[in-house]
Design a protein around this motif. Structure first.
Motif, PDB file in Angstrom:
ATOM      1  N   PRO A 219       1.298  -0.713   0.093  1.00 42.99           N
ATOM      2  CA  PRO A 219       0.363   0.255  -0.169  1.00 42.99           C
ATOM      3  C   PRO A 219       0.628   0.827   0.579  1.00 42.99           C
ATOM      4  CG  PRO A 219      -0.238  -1.284   2.138  1.00 42.99           C
ATOM      5  CD  PRO A 219       0.249  -2.062   1.228  1.00 42.99           C
TER       6      PRO A 219
ATOM      7  N   ILE B  36      -4.186  -5.202   0.813  1.00 41.20           N
ATOM      8  CA  ILE B  36      -5.462  -4.021   0.877  1.00 41.20           C
ATOM      9  C   ILE B  36      -5.941  -3.743  -0.570  1.00 41.20           C
ATOM     10  CG2 ILE B  36      -5.053  -1.789   1.856  1.00 41.20           C
ATOM     11  CD1 ILE B  36      -2.581  -3.181   3.506  1.00 41.20           C
TER      12      ILE B  36
ATOM     13  N   MET C  88      -7.262   0.011  -2.757  1.00 42.40           N
ATOM     14  CA  MET C  88      -7.305   1.420  -2.540  1.00 42.40           C
ATOM     15  C   MET C  88      -7.857   1.579  -3.795  1.00 42.40           C
ATOM     16  SD  MET C  88      -3.373   1.157  -1.173  1.00 42.40           S
ATOM     17  CE  MET C  88      -3.177   3.269  -0.916  1.00 42.40           C
TER      18      MET C  88
ATOM     19  N   GLU D  68      -7.041   3.623   0.805  1.00 44.54           N
ATOM     20  CA  GLU D  68      -7.364   2.959   1.313  1.00 44.54           C
ATOM     21  C   GLU D  68      -8.876   2.743   1.682  1.00 44.54           C
ATOM     22  OE1 GLU D  68      -7.326  -0.576   5.261  1.00 44.54           O
ATOM     23  OE2 GLU D  68      -5.060   0.916   4.701  1.00 44.54           O
TER      24      GLU D  68
END
Length: 157
Positions: free
Chosen positions: A115, A151, A153, A125
């Motif tokens: 990230p 994650i 995003m 995010e």
């Protein structure tokens, strides 16, 4: 920016090197979803590559995948270890984002284990549940399924 490299749309002649980068690259193990030759040929128009000008060697690749109205995904971003630290990943993502704007796709997301890289490019995010269900079809082929550690995003253009 390293001027010894050029970013361009992928060609048929790039597929074998792309396949090797996405499948056989030990430093990427677990970071990108491997793609079969069949999938790469089918999705070839989605891909950009970065190539060393003098040697013609493929240094990296990245794809922009259209998901839905105004929504696309940046995926399969790989820069070979020997070419990292030269801004090539950023150039590949920038090429995808430029194409997204051209196609009038104003929301671009990524599922990532890195990230920090995408945050530097303006991605933020978001909860995974804001993404449409269609996005998760590739998850069934992921070795990490159902224990995803990526994650989500998003970048609004």
């Amino acid at each position: 920016m390293d001027h010894d490299f050029v970013v361009r749309k992928a060609r048929i002649s790039d597929v074998k090197a792309m396949h090797a980068m996405l499948l056989d690259n030990p430093e990427e193990e677990g970071l990108v979803l491997p793609r079969s030759f069949n999938k790469l040929y089918t999705l070839l128009r989605d891909f950009f590559v970065v190539v060393e000008k003098n040697s013609g060697e493929l240094a990296g690749c990245c794809a922009l995948s259209i998901c839905w109205e105004e929504l696309a995904e940046v995926r399969s971003l790989v820069v070979r270890n020997t070419f990292r630290g030269r801004g090539l990943g950023r150039r590949l993502v920038d090429a995808c984002l430029s194409e997204a704007v051209t196609l009038e796709l104003y929301k671009v997301f990524v599922l990532t284990n890195t990230p920090e890289f995408f945050a530097h490019l303006g991605f933020r995010e978001v909860p995974k549940d804001v993404l449409p269900q269609k996005v998760w079809s590739d998850c069934l082929n992921c070795p990490k399924f159902p224990d995803c550690d990526e994650i989500a995003m998003m970048l609004r253009l």
